[in-house]
Scaffold this active site. Structure first.
Site, PDB file in Angstrom:
ATOM      1  CG  ASN A   1       4.174   8.021   0.630  1.00  0.00           C
ATOM      2  OD1 ASN A   1       4.195   7.673  -0.537  1.00  0.00           O
ATOM      3  ND2 ASN A   1       3.522   7.322   1.561  1.00  0.00           N
TER       4      ASN A   1
ATOM      5  CG  HIS B   1      -2.093   0.927   1.056  1.00  0.00           C
ATOM      6  ND1 HIS B   1      -2.017   2.272   1.321  1.00  0.00           N
ATOM      7  CD2 HIS B   1      -3.370   0.694   0.620  1.00  0.00           C
ATOM      8  CE1 HIS B   1      -3.194   2.838   1.066  1.00  0.00           C
ATOM      9  NE2 HIS B   1      -4.030   1.903   0.652  1.00  0.00           N
ATOM     10  CG  HIS B   2       1.401   5.269  -2.667  1.00  0.00           C
ATOM     11  ND1 HIS B   2       2.502   5.924  -2.121  1.00  0.00           N
ATOM     12  CD2 HIS B   2       1.433   5.566  -3.991  1.00  0.00           C
ATOM     13  CE1 HIS B   2       3.138   6.572  -3.069  1.00  0.00           C
ATOM     14  NE2 HIS B   2       2.526   6.374  -4.214  1.00  0.00           N
ATOM     15  CB  SER B   3      -0.594   4.337   3.637  1.00  0.00           C
ATOM     16  OG  SER B   3      -0.867   2.960   3.845  1.00  0.00           O
TER      17      SER B   3
END
Length: 483
Positions: A307, A135-137
């Site tokens: 990120n 997941h991008h989180s």
């Protein structure tokens, strides 16, 4: 528990069934010489012993009224996250990309750590694949590539190599944080971040004002309000299509040298030409130039969590017929953005990015103002490695990125630098973009066109370009046999 950062939390709030927000990598390997017939099955059993992952792969999501938090998963179940699968016959590129397209359409289970890994066999010849999604989180694109590279080796003789989820965490931890790992670290990080963010506001507002003023005077200036509506900017479904292609870096570098550009400038120009021709082929080319959002990593260490990205808005010049005119427009808009960022701190760059992309963020989050777009497409270049990498003796032949798309942004073009190649992975909404695999043919045409324009008659004559036949040539023509 550790509170999720505001940027990481955004990817959780934005996720919908039609909008899965994980990123992934498709790795193609060649079996070691002399490998037994049951090599893949043995490797699957070997992997299953690594059932206690390291951070951040051992953390599950916890939702509270105050927001989202990460918590150690005390009942981790590897069988849910790691799966050994086989492609149906004949095990070609069509079957492989169909599998990736389907799996990339599926949401990750939020009650468990947000990642999955697939060991894929029954491919042509001596090859197998791994498809890893996170997941991008949890990871951004750069840290995802880093985590993958760190789990591989440059030594073809190295064995007993653990999978990526068992790699040691690289974020440095102070003794005080080690004794009180939750609240102390979170408060320290949050308070420092808040003070830096607030102090950046005057500079950010001034820079954004200058951007809008410059745009009003220069028709070629890319800004936050000028991305035209296009076929790329339609509502999306949850169904994905993934296609991939490899190009020798020497070909693009030769064009860059001839035109006084960077390789990244050439990537954007080639993508612009491919998009122009694709949209024209479906009678959907807008009169105004498309704008690309180009992520820029702000990471200055070797960490892999979270990120740390900003974004450049690049004018793709798709309204121009001449490929050199398009290239010059791309170069100018990128240079303008770099010059602006060069005068800002890291916090100012992050805030400027957030404000300039706010119109698109509002559209993605609410569905309102679909014509108020900051950009039309995401084009991302992720640093990789020039080294040849191995996993337990198996040579990694290809490394294709598989990124995410969001509502009103039906296409993502991402590439990773590996060995002497640029590995393009293109993800789109299966329903919104018809015959998306044709973009690969248009990319081929775009390279040949620029080579001809700048006087490179034969790509085989380019210094550093290889004329050898690849062992997995079927992976280099995905437009002819696609998902």
């Amino acid at each position: 528990m550790e509170r999720i950062s505001l940027l990481d939390d955004l990817f959780l709030w934005l996720e919908r069934r039609s909008q899965p927000l994980h990123v992934a990598g498709l790795l193609i390997f060649e079996k070691p010489k002399g490998a037994p017939a049951n090599f893949i099955s043995d490797m699957a059993e070997f992997i299953r012993q690594y059932d206690q992952p390291s951070a951040p792969f051992n953390q599950r999501l916890v939702s509270r009224k105050r927001g989202h938090f990460w918590k150690h998963d005390s009942s981790f179940d590897l069988d849910h996250h790691f799966r050994h699968v086989a492609l149906p016959k004949p095990g070609g590129v069509k079957e492989l990309l169909t599998f990736v397209s389907i799996e990339h359409s599926n949401l990750l289970d939020r009650s468990r750590p947000l990642w999955e890994s697939y060991l894929i066999e029954q491919m042509h010849g001596r090859h197998f694949a791994m498809y890893n999604k996170v997941h991008h989180s949890v990871l951004d694109g750069v840290s995802g590539v880093r985590a993958t590279i760190q789990s591989l080796s440059t030594d073809p003789e190295q064995r007993d190599m653990p999978p990526f989820w068992q790699m040691p965490a690289l974020d440095p931890v102070s003794p005080q944080e080690a004794e009180s790992p939750g609240r102390f670290a979170a408060l320290k990080k949050l308070s420092g971040m808040a003070s830096r963010q607030v102090s950046s506001v005057p500079t950010v507002v001034k820079a954004l004002y200058q951007t809008v003023q410059a745009a009003s005077k220069d028709s070629e200036y890319s800004n936050v309000f000028k991305a035209p509506p296009s076929k790329l900017n339609q509502p999306i479904t949850g169904s994905r299509r993934f296609v991939a292609q490899s190009y020798e870096r020497a070909r693009l570098k030769a064009i860059a040298t001839q035109t006084g550009s960077t390789t990244n400038d050439i990537v954007l120009a080639l993508s612009a030409t491919a998009l122009r021709n694709y949209l024209a082929s479906i009678d959907s080319l807008p009169d105004d130039p498309l704008i690309a959002m180009v992520p820029v990593s702000l990471r200055t260490d070797d960490s892999v969590g979270g990120n740390q990205v900003a974004a450049i808005l690049a004018n793709l010049g798709t309204h121009k017929e001449d490929p050199l005119e398009r290239l010059n427009i791309v170069k100018d808009s990128v240079q303008q953005a770099k010059a602006k960022f060069g005068q800002m701190s890291k916090e100012e760059i992050v805030n400027y990015t957030a404000l300039s992309l706010a119109p698109t963020g509002l559209t993605v989050l609410t569905g309102l103002l679909p014509k108020w777009l900051a950009f039309n497409v995401v084009i991302s270049s992720v640093p990789g490695t020039t080294d040849t990498l191995y996993w337990n003796g198996a040579k990694m032949e290809r490394y294709y990125p598989v990124s995410a798309i969001v509502n009103q942004m039906a296409l993502n073009i991402t590439l990773v630098h590996y060995e002497d190649r640029l590995e393009f992975g293109i993800v789109g909404c299966r329903r919104t973009l018809p015959s998306m695999q044709r973009l690969l043919g248009f990319l081929d045409d775009a390279i040949s066109e620029l080579e001809a324009v700048v006087g490179i008659a034969d790509s085989k004559q380019v210094k550093g370009a290889s004329t050898r036949k690849t062992k997995i040539a079927f992976l280099d023509r995905t437009r002819e046999e696609h998902a």
